[in-house]
Design an enzyme around this catalytic site. Sequence first.
Site, PDB file in Angstrom:
ATOM      1  N   GLY A 189       0.816  -1.212   0.000  1.00  0.00           N
ATOM      2  CA  GLY A 189       0.000   0.000   0.000  1.00  0.00           C
ATOM      3  C   GLY A 189       0.844   1.254   0.000  1.00  0.00           C
ATOM      4  O   GLY A 189       2.078   1.211   0.078  1.00  0.00           O
ATOM      5  N   THR A 201      -2.624   0.569  11.801  1.00  0.00           N
ATOM      6  CA  THR A 201      -3.929   0.393  11.165  1.00  0.00           C
ATOM      7  C   THR A 201      -5.018   0.717  12.175  1.00  0.00           C
ATOM      8  O   THR A 201      -5.015   0.182  13.281  1.00  0.00           O
ATOM      9  CB  THR A 201      -4.099  -1.060  10.684  1.00  0.00           C
ATOM     10  OG1 THR A 201      -2.997  -1.407   9.859  1.00  0.00           O
ATOM     11  CG2 THR A 201      -5.394  -1.222   9.911  1.00  0.00           C
ATOM     12  N   ASN A 250      -2.126   7.407  14.950  1.00  0.00           N
ATOM     13  CA  ASN A 250      -1.554   8.378  14.018  1.00  0.00           C
ATOM     14  C   ASN A 250      -0.058   8.458  14.265  1.00  0.00           C
ATOM     15  O   ASN A 250       0.382   8.626  15.397  1.00  0.00           O
ATOM     16  CB  ASN A 250      -2.203   9.750  14.215  1.00  0.00           C
ATOM     17  CG  ASN A 250      -2.020  10.654  13.002  1.00  0.00           C
ATOM     18  OD1 ASN A 250      -0.931  10.744  12.450  1.00  0.00           O
ATOM     19  ND2 ASN A 250      -3.093  11.299  12.584  1.00  0.00           N
ATOM     20  N   HIS A 265     -10.386  12.954   5.493  1.00  0.00           N
ATOM     21  CA  HIS A 265      -9.362  12.056   4.974  1.00  0.00           C
ATOM     22  C   HIS A 265      -9.612  11.785   3.487  1.00  0.00           C
ATOM     23  O   HIS A 265     -10.670  12.116   2.950  1.00  0.00           O
ATOM     24  CB  HIS A 265      -9.348  10.730   5.739  1.00  0.00           C
ATOM     25  CG  HIS A 265      -8.671  10.821   7.072  1.00  0.00           C
ATOM     26  ND1 HIS A 265      -9.268  11.398   8.175  1.00  0.00           N
ATOM     27  CD2 HIS A 265      -7.446  10.407   7.479  1.00  0.00           C
ATOM     28  CE1 HIS A 265      -8.437  11.337   9.203  1.00  0.00           C
ATOM     29  NE2 HIS A 265      -7.333  10.739   8.812  1.00  0.00           N
ATOM     30  N   HIS A 266      -8.647  11.152   2.870  1.00  0.00           N
ATOM     31  CA  HIS A 266      -8.750  10.773   1.461  1.00  0.00           C
ATOM     32  C   HIS A 266      -9.898   9.779   1.271  1.00  0.00           C
ATOM     33  O   HIS A 266     -10.280   9.062   2.210  1.00  0.00           O
ATOM     34  CB  HIS A 266      -7.436  10.157   0.990  1.00  0.00           C
ATOM     35  CG  HIS A 266      -6.973   9.013   1.835  1.00  0.00           C
ATOM     36  ND1 HIS A 266      -7.329   7.703   1.582  1.00  0.00           N
ATOM     37  CD2 HIS A 266      -6.206   8.969   2.948  1.00  0.00           C
ATOM     38  CE1 HIS A 266      -6.809   6.904   2.484  1.00  0.00           C
ATOM     39  NE2 HIS A 266      -6.112   7.642   3.332  1.00  0.00           N
ATOM     40  N   LYS A 324      -9.928   5.954   2.567  1.00  0.00           N
ATOM     41  CA  LYS A 324      -9.941   5.568   3.975  1.00  0.00           C
ATOM     42  C   LYS A 324     -11.299   4.958   4.299  1.00  0.00           C
ATOM     43  O   LYS A 324     -12.333   5.601   4.154  1.00  0.00           O
ATOM     44  CB  LYS A 324      -9.661   6.763   4.882  1.00  0.00           C
ATOM     45  CG  LYS A 324      -9.535   6.375   6.352  1.00  0.00           C
ATOM     46  CD  LYS A 324      -9.012   7.524   7.192  1.00  0.00           C
ATOM     47  CE  LYS A 324      -8.875   7.123   8.657  1.00  0.00           C
ATOM     48  NZ  LYS A 324      -7.955   5.978   8.852  1.00  0.00           N
TER      49      LYS A 324
END
Length: 256
Positions: free
Chosen positions: A11, A90, A117, A145-146, A149
């Site tokens: 990833g 994660t 984080n 967030h993107h 997510k």
Amino acid sequence: MKTILLAGAAGKMGQAIQQVIAKHDDWQLSAVLLHHPSAQSAFPAETKIFYKLDEIQGDYDVWLDVTRPETVFQNAAWAIEHHIHPIIGTSGLTDDQIQTLQQAALKAKTGGIIAPNFSISAVLMMYFSGLAAKFMSNASIEEIHHPDKVDAPSGTAKMTAAILAQAGAATAKPDDRRLDGQSQSNLVDGIQIISKRQAGYVAYQSVNFANDYETLSIAQNSLDRKSFMSGVQLAIKNADQQTTLLVGLDKMMGLK
């Protein structure tokens, strides 16, 4: 030589972490755990490649997990059982799962860290928010967030809500009027969290406080995944020295 097994290596976070590991002469990417064989060619020839937990062989100092919420608990439990110090980046672990992992880590004497984080600025944002909550008890959170997510609220937002609640804060009047199709609202520990998934963002969070006739906002913005790498390095340096499973990078930064 510190040997590292990286789960989720293919990833975007995993690829960034590989670059960090390669810069340290005393760290080695000894193995990776992948979901798909297609990424095999991306790794050094000496790196062992596994696709399932029951395939894993060898001894490793650190298990660094940047996979997905549905696999992280099983991965972390496996690592602890096999005395590999876990670094869990994660999100998605429940409170009950965290407690189970902490108990397992104590029994195995194999500590590590759960880091919602890795961003140093995000950890400081949570720390400063905890201070502010003692004086301004009406608080709420907004996080963006993107789009990839999958969990909402984010692990950082939920951890921030817990910190605010511990300091005596709550959302006085939850506000749903701002919501649109890309947003959702959740009440966590009495704190309203507005979660958005939006293109152009990596990770953003603001903690918003209100008293009579005054407001305060503490915001943090990660502009690139490279912003997480200082925290990753800190975790790798310290994880195998732990005998308990810590929650939050602040524990390794000396913040109280």
